[in-house]
Design an enzyme around this catalytic site. Structure first.
Site, PDB file in Angstrom:
ATOM      1  N   THR A 151       0.830  -1.222   0.000  1.00 46.27           N
ATOM      2  CA  THR A 151       0.000   0.000   0.000  1.00 46.27           C
ATOM      3  C   THR A 151       0.857   1.261   0.000  1.00 46.27           C
ATOM      4  O   THR A 151       0.427   2.303  -0.512  1.00 46.27           O
ATOM      5  CB  THR A 151      -0.932   0.015   1.223  1.00 46.27           C
ATOM      6  OG1 THR A 151      -0.152  -0.300   2.395  1.00 46.27           O
ATOM      7  CG2 THR A 151      -2.059  -1.006   1.065  1.00 46.27           C
ATOM      8  N   LEU A 152       2.064   1.150   0.573  1.00 48.33           N
ATOM      9  CA  LEU A 152       2.996   2.287   0.518  1.00 48.33           C
ATOM     10  C   LEU A 152       3.450   2.494  -0.920  1.00 48.33           C
ATOM     11  O   LEU A 152       3.515   3.622  -1.410  1.00 48.33           O
ATOM     12  CB  LEU A 152       4.178   2.040   1.463  1.00 48.33           C
ATOM     13  CG  LEU A 152       5.183   3.149   1.738  1.00 48.33           C
ATOM     14  CD1 LEU A 152       6.277   3.249   0.692  1.00 48.33           C
ATOM     15  CD2 LEU A 152       4.534   4.509   1.952  1.00 48.33           C
ATOM     16  N   TYR A 165      10.345 -12.584   6.563  1.00 47.95           N
ATOM     17  CA  TYR A 165       9.649 -11.457   7.206  1.00 47.95           C
ATOM     18  C   TYR A 165       9.792 -11.477   8.720  1.00 47.95           C
ATOM     19  O   TYR A 165       9.724 -12.541   9.338  1.00 47.95           O
ATOM     20  CB  TYR A 165       8.140 -11.530   6.894  1.00 47.95           C
ATOM     21  CG  TYR A 165       7.801 -11.241   5.458  1.00 47.95           C
ATOM     22  CD1 TYR A 165       7.587  -9.949   5.029  1.00 47.95           C
ATOM     23  CD2 TYR A 165       7.684 -12.283   4.537  1.00 47.95           C
ATOM     24  CE1 TYR A 165       7.260  -9.679   3.712  1.00 47.95           C
ATOM     25  CE2 TYR A 165       7.365 -12.027   3.211  1.00 47.95           C
ATOM     26  CZ  TYR A 165       7.160 -10.721   2.804  1.00 47.95           C
ATOM     27  OH  TYR A 165       6.841 -10.458   1.502  1.00 47.95           O
ATOM     28  N   TRP A 166       9.940 -10.307   9.311  1.00 50.82           N
ATOM     29  CA  TRP A 166       9.842 -10.115  10.749  1.00 50.82           C
ATOM     30  C   TRP A 166       8.786  -9.021  10.956  1.00 50.82           C
ATOM     31  O   TRP A 166       9.094  -7.832  10.881  1.00 50.82           O
ATOM     32  CB  TRP A 166      11.174  -9.665  11.339  1.00 50.82           C
ATOM     33  CG  TRP A 166      12.244 -10.705  11.305  1.00 50.82           C
ATOM     34  CD1 TRP A 166      12.599 -11.542  12.317  1.00 50.82           C
ATOM     35  CD2 TRP A 166      13.121 -11.019  10.209  1.00 50.82           C
ATOM     36  NE1 TRP A 166      13.630 -12.354  11.919  1.00 50.82           N
ATOM     37  CE2 TRP A 166      13.972 -12.058  10.635  1.00 50.82           C
ATOM     38  CE3 TRP A 166      13.267 -10.525   8.900  1.00 50.82           C
ATOM     39  CZ2 TRP A 166      14.948 -12.613   9.810  1.00 50.82           C
ATOM     40  CZ3 TRP A 166      14.236 -11.078   8.077  1.00 50.82           C
ATOM     41  CH2 TRP A 166      15.062 -12.107   8.528  1.00 50.82           C
ATOM     42  N   ARG A 173      -2.228 -13.263   0.180  1.00 51.65           N
ATOM     43  CA  ARG A 173      -0.984 -13.836   0.689  1.00 51.65           C
ATOM     44  C   ARG A 173      -1.346 -14.896   1.733  1.00 51.65           C
ATOM     45  O   ARG A 173      -1.423 -14.604   2.931  1.00 51.65           O
ATOM     46  CB  ARG A 173      -0.113 -12.760   1.361  1.00 51.65           C
ATOM     47  CG  ARG A 173       0.389 -11.680   0.441  1.00 51.65           C
ATOM     48  CD  ARG A 173       1.475 -12.192  -0.507  1.00 51.65           C
ATOM     49  NE  ARG A 173       1.969 -11.119  -1.360  1.00 51.65           N
ATOM     50  CZ  ARG A 173       1.416 -10.762  -2.523  1.00 51.65           C
ATOM     51  NH1 ARG A 173       0.344 -11.395  -2.972  1.00 51.65           N
ATOM     52  NH2 ARG A 173       1.924  -9.791  -3.238  1.00 51.65           N
ATOM     53  N   ASP A 222       0.987  -3.029  -7.688  1.00 46.53           N
ATOM     54  CA  ASP A 222       0.845  -1.822  -6.846  1.00 46.53           C
ATOM     55  C   ASP A 222       0.923  -0.554  -7.698  1.00 46.53           C
ATOM     56  O   ASP A 222       0.168   0.405  -7.490  1.00 46.53           O
ATOM     57  CB  ASP A 222       1.960  -1.753  -5.789  1.00 46.53           C
ATOM     58  CG  ASP A 222       2.048  -3.005  -4.940  1.00 46.53           C
ATOM     59  OD1 ASP A 222       1.042  -3.712  -4.799  1.00 46.53           O
ATOM     60  OD2 ASP A 222       3.158  -3.279  -4.416  1.00 46.53           O
TER      61      ASP A 222
HETATM   62  P1  ADP Z   1       1.345  -8.546  -9.534  1.00 48.38           P
HETATM   63  O1  ADP Z   1       2.789  -8.665  -9.984  1.00 48.38           O
HETATM   64  O2  ADP Z   1       1.150  -7.587  -8.435  1.00 48.38           O
HETATM   65  O3  ADP Z   1       0.667  -9.870  -9.347  1.00 48.38           O
HETATM   66  P2  ADP Z   1       0.218  -8.541 -12.128  1.00 48.38           P
HETATM   67  O4  ADP Z   1       1.113  -9.638 -12.521  1.00 48.38           O
HETATM   68  O5  ADP Z   1      -1.216  -8.830 -12.092  1.00 48.38           O
HETATM   69  O6  ADP Z   1       0.629  -7.871 -10.764  1.00 48.38           O
HETATM   70  O7  ADP Z   1       0.527  -7.324 -13.115  1.00 48.38           O
HETATM   71  C1  ADP Z   1      -0.011  -6.034 -12.967  1.00 48.38           C
HETATM   72  C2  ADP Z   1       0.132  -5.316 -14.288  1.00 48.38           C
HETATM   73  O8  ADP Z   1       1.522  -5.145 -14.577  1.00 48.38           O
HETATM   74  C3  ADP Z   1      -0.448  -6.047 -15.475  1.00 48.38           C
HETATM   75  O9  ADP Z   1      -1.798  -5.754 -15.659  1.00 48.38           O
HETATM   76  C4  ADP Z   1       0.405  -5.506 -16.613  1.00 48.38           C
HETATM   77  O10 ADP Z   1      -0.084  -4.248 -17.023  1.00 48.38           O
HETATM   78  C5  ADP Z   1       1.751  -5.314 -15.959  1.00 48.38           C
HETATM   79  N1  ADP Z   1       2.619  -6.489 -16.141  1.00 48.38           N
HETATM   80  C6  ADP Z   1       2.986  -7.390 -15.218  1.00 48.38           C
HETATM   81  N2  ADP Z   1       3.833  -8.326 -15.725  1.00 48.38           N
HETATM   82  C7  ADP Z   1       3.991  -7.997 -17.025  1.00 48.38           C
HETATM   83  C8  ADP Z   1       4.748  -8.546 -18.116  1.00 48.38           C
HETATM   84  N3  ADP Z   1       5.510  -9.652 -17.964  1.00 48.38           N
HETATM   85  N4  ADP Z   1       4.673  -7.921 -19.305  1.00 48.38           N
HETATM   86  C9  ADP Z   1       3.918  -6.824 -19.489  1.00 48.38           C
HETATM   87  N5  ADP Z   1       3.187  -6.260 -18.498  1.00 48.38           N
HETATM   88  C10 ADP Z   1       3.217  -6.825 -17.293  1.00 48.38           C
END
Ligand code: ADP
Length: 303
Positions: free
Chosen positions: A36-37, A106-107, A172, A263
């Site tokens: 969230t930060l 984590y701690w 998580r 995020d």
């Molecule tokens: P998290 O890593 O928090 O699980 P996601 O994997 O759902 O988030 O990705 C969030 C957004 O980041 C995606 O909707 C996309 O726009 C971008 N993204 C993440 N990974 C990729 C990737 N390998 N290539 C292109 N865009 C990506």
């Protein structure tokens, strides 16, 4: 002041931790991060300067807590909703690398942030007049069941007074006592949210969703008017007032580190949405920022 002249405020709620990231020669670099930060940090950069972006958490009264608050303030964030808990301190995590694989230790079991919702009056005052309140499933996971209920109650109250509530389930399982408790808590939070921003892979593992559309429909059925189910490089499913949009983010040439992809996507998506962009434009803003973030190492990258 009349409502529309009040400065607009984005309030993010959750836990910031000390981050120890490996460097060459067995050394570690200290930083500060947390889901969230990270979103608040990127929202500060994505929103116009006249917006206030605040962070609501709890820290200790020791030196490292002061340093964290200093970092938050130096990042341009409003720290007036940060509570001080004298008998506690901030949580910490350490990143370990084995090849390209990252693992985390984590701690945080008795971190001050676990008490961020201990005072309903304080929450109410911080939420009062906010344009948008943002929280995640990690925010919920670190709270006691009673404090979790207080937070949702105050969000419900704020929402009735006109604050938009945005929620990333950020599942998580390790932070929860068991899977049913996690599923129940995030489903309750989605019920008080206007906007839900899940990541499909986490949701499929926890809820068995077949595809991102199924994730979006499941949260929309709980009442969220807008659900954006992210899916890494794959197709995003956005369900807005019953209308499903499927959209593929542009390819990222060299993903280096996907930390904070979701995020940062959330920050830019919400900033665009709050400043009048349409759905497609907001999705593009989210993916453009996430694309830059995954092109560099670390959660908080200079753009
Ligand atoms: P998290 O890593 O928090 O699980 P996601 O994997 O759902 O988030 O990705 C969030 C957004 O980041 C995606 O909707 C996309 O726009 C971008 N993204 C993440 N990974 C990729 C990737 N390998 N290539 C292109 N865009 C990506």
């Amino acid at each position: 002041m009349t409502e529309h002249l009040k400065p607009a405020r984005f309030l993010s709620i959750g836990e910031c931790m000390v981050e120890m990231a490996p460097q060459a020669g067995g050394l570690f670099a200290m930083g500060f991060a947390g889901d969230t930060l990270n979103t608040a940090w990127y929202a500060r950069r994505a929103l116009p300067p006249e917006w206030t972006v605040g962070y609501l958490t709890a820290v200790g009264t020791d030196r490292i807590s002061d340093d964290m608050v200093g970092f938050i303030e130096d990042s341009g964030l409003d720290s007036s909703a940060i509570a001080r808990v004298p008998e506690r301190t901030v949580g910490l995590y350490l990143i370990q690398l084995s090849g390209a694989e990252r693992s985390f230790a984590y701690w945080r079991d008795s971190s001050a942030a676990r008490l961020l919702a201990a005072d309903a009056g304080r929450l109410r005052a911080a939420l009062d007049g906010a344009r948008l309140a943002y929280l995640s499933g990690i925010t919920l996971a670190i709270l006691s069941p009673a404090d979790r209920a207080v937070l949702l109650q105050e969000l419900t109250r704020a929402r009735a007074a006109g604050t938009l509530v945005a929620f990333d389930p950020n599942l998580r399982p390790r932070l929860w006592p068991d899977a049913p408790t996690m599923r129940d808590a995030v489903t309750r939070a989605a019920q008080v949210a206007d906007i839900v921003l899940p990541s499909f892979d986490d949701e499929a593992a926890a809820f068995g969703d077949a595809d991102p559309q199924a994730t979006a429909r499941r949260y929309a059925a709980r009442g969220a008017g807008l659900v954006v189910a992210k899916n890494g490089a794959g197709e995003v499913a956005a369900l807005s007032d019953g209308q499903m949009t499927l959209w593929t983010p542009p390819a990222v040439a060299q993903p280096v580190d996907t930390t904070a992809a979701g995020d940062s996507f959330n920050a830019a998506f919400l900033a665009a949405h709050l400043t009048g962009a349409g759905l497609l434009e907001a999705l593009q803003a989210g993916a453009a920022l996430a694309g830059k973030v995954i092109g560099q190492r670390g959660a908080l990258v200079e753009l």
